[in-house]
Design a protein around this motif. Structure first.
Motif, PDB file in Angstrom:
ATOM      1  N   PHE A 285       0.642  -1.230  -0.097  1.00 53.18           N
ATOM      2  CA  PHE A 285      -0.125  -0.139   0.021  1.00 53.18           C
ATOM      3  C   PHE A 285       0.826   1.132   0.137  1.00 53.18           C
ATOM      4  CE2 PHE A 285      -2.584   3.429   2.096  1.00 53.18           C
ATOM      5  CZ  PHE A 285      -3.579   3.233   1.380  1.00 53.18           C
ATOM      6  N   PHE A 286       2.041   1.132   0.891  1.00 47.96           N
ATOM      7  CA  PHE A 286       2.743   2.275   0.987  1.00 47.96           C
ATOM      8  C   PHE A 286       3.521   2.551  -0.721  1.00 47.96           C
ATOM      9  CE2 PHE A 286       7.256   3.861   1.078  1.00 47.96           C
ATOM     10  CZ  PHE A 286       6.758   4.948   1.758  1.00 47.96           C
ATOM     11  N   ASP A 287       4.044   1.526  -1.123  1.00 45.99           N
ATOM     12  CA  ASP A 287       4.407   1.798  -2.532  1.00 45.99           C
ATOM     13  C   ASP A 287       3.442   2.175  -3.668  1.00 45.99           C
ATOM     14  OD1 ASP A 287       6.954   0.725  -1.469  1.00 45.99           O
ATOM     15  OD2 ASP A 287       6.596  -1.386  -2.340  1.00 45.99           O
ATOM     16  N   PHE A 288       2.245   1.924  -3.543  1.00 46.51           N
ATOM     17  CA  PHE A 288       1.173   2.468  -4.426  1.00 46.51           C
ATOM     18  C   PHE A 288       1.370   3.879  -4.074  1.00 46.51           C
ATOM     19  CE2 PHE A 288      -2.899   3.662  -5.442  1.00 46.51           C
ATOM     20  CZ  PHE A 288      -3.019   3.006  -6.559  1.00 46.51           C
ATOM     21  N   CYS A 289       1.041   4.521  -2.753  1.00 43.62           N
ATOM     22  CA  CYS A 289       0.729   5.582  -2.439  1.00 43.62           C
ATOM     23  C   CYS A 289       2.009   6.513  -2.801  1.00 43.62           C
ATOM     24  CB  CYS A 289       0.838   5.724  -1.066  1.00 43.62           C
ATOM     25  SG  CYS A 289      -1.077   5.090  -0.446  1.00 43.62           S
ATOM     26  N   ASP A 290       3.241   6.018  -2.600  1.00 39.55           N
ATOM     27  CA  ASP A 290       4.283   6.589  -2.893  1.00 39.55           C
ATOM     28  C   ASP A 290       4.576   6.944  -4.641  1.00 39.55           C
ATOM     29  OD1 ASP A 290       6.923   8.102  -2.231  1.00 39.55           O
ATOM     30  OD2 ASP A 290       7.964   6.125  -3.062  1.00 39.55           O
ATOM     31  N   ASP A 291       4.130   5.867  -5.345  1.00 41.16           N
ATOM     32  CA  ASP A 291       4.148   5.900  -6.715  1.00 41.16           C
ATOM     33  C   ASP A 291       3.239   7.135  -7.136  1.00 41.16           C
ATOM     34  OD1 ASP A 291       6.110   4.121  -6.900  1.00 41.16           O
ATOM     35  OD2 ASP A 291       4.705   2.304  -7.444  1.00 41.16           O
ATOM     36  N   GLN A 292       2.150   6.984  -6.771  1.00 34.39           N
ATOM     37  CA  GLN A 292       1.150   7.738  -6.936  1.00 34.39           C
ATOM     38  C   GLN A 292       1.201   9.200  -6.794  1.00 34.39           C
ATOM     39  OE1 GLN A 292      -2.041   7.465  -9.041  1.00 34.39           O
ATOM     40  NE2 GLN A 292      -1.052   5.521  -9.265  1.00 34.39           N
ATOM     41  N   ARG A 293       2.015   9.584  -5.480  1.00 29.95           N
ATOM     42  CA  ARG A 293       2.560  10.756  -5.261  1.00 29.95           C
ATOM     43  C   ARG A 293       3.229  11.434  -6.106  1.00 29.95           C
ATOM     44  NH1 ARG A 293       6.700  12.941  -3.077  1.00 29.95           N
ATOM     45  NH2 ARG A 293       7.713  10.894  -2.704  1.00 29.95           N
ATOM     46  N   ARG A 294       4.439  10.667  -6.706  1.00 29.24           N
ATOM     47  CA  ARG A 294       5.148  10.964  -7.756  1.00 29.24           C
ATOM     48  C   ARG A 294       4.677  11.316  -9.101  1.00 29.24           C
ATOM     49  NH1 ARG A 294      10.402   9.974  -5.610  1.00 29.24           N
ATOM     50  NH2 ARG A 294      10.029   8.451  -3.623  1.00 29.24           N
ATOM     51  N   ILE A 295       3.624  10.467  -9.361  1.00 30.49           N
ATOM     52  CA  ILE A 295       2.870  10.668 -10.764  1.00 30.49           C
ATOM     53  C   ILE A 295       2.180  12.011 -10.690  1.00 30.49           C
ATOM     54  CG2 ILE A 295       0.981   9.764 -12.326  1.00 30.49           C
ATOM     55  CD1 ILE A 295       2.066   6.845 -11.414  1.00 30.49           C
ATOM     56  N   LEU A 296       1.428  12.021  -9.595  1.00 30.06           N
ATOM     57  CA  LEU A 296       0.718  13.505  -9.432  1.00 30.06           C
ATOM     58  C   LEU A 296       1.431  14.607  -9.090  1.00 30.06           C
ATOM     59  CD1 LEU A 296      -2.250  11.711  -7.388  1.00 30.06           C
ATOM     60  CD2 LEU A 296      -2.456  12.186  -9.692  1.00 30.06           C
ATOM     61  N   CYS A 297       2.806  14.336  -9.026  1.00 31.72           N
ATOM     62  CA  CYS A 297       3.732  15.712  -8.343  1.00 31.72           C
ATOM     63  C   CYS A 297       3.225  16.322  -7.103  1.00 31.72           C
ATOM     64  CB  CYS A 297       3.587  16.649  -9.602  1.00 31.72           C
ATOM     65  SG  CYS A 297       4.186  15.991 -11.267  1.00 31.72           S
ATOM     66  N   LEU A 298       2.769  15.332  -6.170  1.00 34.74           N
ATOM     67  CA  LEU A 298       2.639  16.006  -4.814  1.00 34.74           C
ATOM     68  C   LEU A 298       3.582  16.227  -3.840  1.00 34.74           C
ATOM     69  CD1 LEU A 298      -0.877  13.335  -4.381  1.00 34.74           C
ATOM     70  CD2 LEU A 298      -0.611  16.063  -5.090  1.00 34.74           C
TER      71      LEU A 298
END
Length: 298
Positions: A285-298
């Motif tokens: 779950f953490f890896d998914f969130c971290d990947d999405q954060r980078r994709i979304l430029c958060l």
């Protein structure tokens, strides 16, 4: 829970009082005493010391408590897995207010879209409350901020967030590089809760021999929306997480104030219980969130 006496022991640890434990468990106080006596004889150690009206774990009791709590949490989680289909697992996540309201929404939406059969439960609260809920198994994991005792949890760094000075476009020093001394003749507007970065600002000011009391006046407001509206109306300046004012910075209703030698950041962290049998699920779950954060430029 496989043994009712272990449940009694954990409840006494939580309440530090036999009477309150008996009330919570709906049993008599002598029954509580009997359960604790059984465990002390079984482990051949004394579990509690009495100090006044309160009881405290002995060093041996601390070890038994640690093992019993981990055992209980893993059994509870395993039971939940047995009662649900593989594709419909329940995930309980916590986040502090800034993370929960400004960073997690698009990430959670992406996760639920990717895994439509997962049951998502999310709690937004203070760091201290979230840590307690993780500790006692009410949350699987949490995204938190600020200082805490990291020895009791598994901790991963999620991201680093800037805490920036902002003002109205009409403010005298809007967009101009200034010193902190230049700003102290103006009102300062801060979120009231220290967990929202105020403590970081106070610490930075102390390092340069100042405090928030050096400002003309300090408004403490327990609402981010009110803080932003006050700043937009040029009532004063504020320091806020960059992600919480991203929209206002883009539409021009707020602007940053470049302050010389100022660079305050706070780390947002991901925490979960140690010795869990479900570490890999939490890390996925953490890896998914971290990947999405980078994709979304958060």
């Amino acid at each position: 829970m496989l043994d009712y006496r272990v449940e009694t022991f954990l409840t006494v640890c939580q309440t530090r009082n036999y009477t309150r434990a008996a009330q919570m468990l709906n049993i008599t106080q002598p029954a509580v005493s009997q359960h604790i006596k059984y465990l002390e004889e079984y482990f051949s150690v004394k579990l509690f010391d009495m100090r006044g009206k309160m009881i405290y774990l002995t060093s041996e009791g601390e070890e038994v408590y640690h093992l019993a709590r981990i055992f209980n949490l893993n059994i509870t989680k395993f039971k939940e897995h047995l009662l649900t289909d593989t594709g419909s697992k329940e995930i309980s996540v916590g986040a502090t207010k800034t993370i929960g309201e400004f960073i997690m929404p698009p990430i959670i939406a992406s996760y639920v879209k990717e895994y439509p059969n997962r049951i998502m439960k999310m709690k937004v609260d203070s760091t201290s409350t979230l840590l307690e809920k993780v500790k006692y198994g009410e949350l699987d994991f949490a995204f938190i901020e600020g200082p805490f005792d990291e020895q009791e949890f598994n901790v991963l760094e999620f991201m680093e967030e800037r805490y920036i000075p902002v003002c109205s476009p009409e403010f005298k020093f809007a967009g101009s590089e200034v010193t902190i001394h230049d700003l102290m003749n103006y009102p300062l507007i801060l979120k009231e809760e220290s967990r929202d970065g105020r403590s970081d600002i106070e610490q930075w000011l102390l390092q340069i021999n100042h405090s928030i009391n050096n400002f003309k006046v300090v408004h403490l407001v327990d609402s981010l929306l009110v803080v932003k509206e006050m700043v937009k109306n040029n009532i004063g300046i504020s320091f806020l997480y960059e992600t919480s004012v991203r929209e206002e910075l883009l539409n021009g209703s707020l602007v940053t104030i470049p302050i010389k030698n100022y660079d305050v950041k706070r780390k947002f962290k991901f925490v979960y219980r140690k010795y869990s049998n479900y570490d890999q699920e939490y890390l996925d779950f953490f890896d998914f969130c971290d990947d999405q954060r980078r994709i979304l430029c958060l």
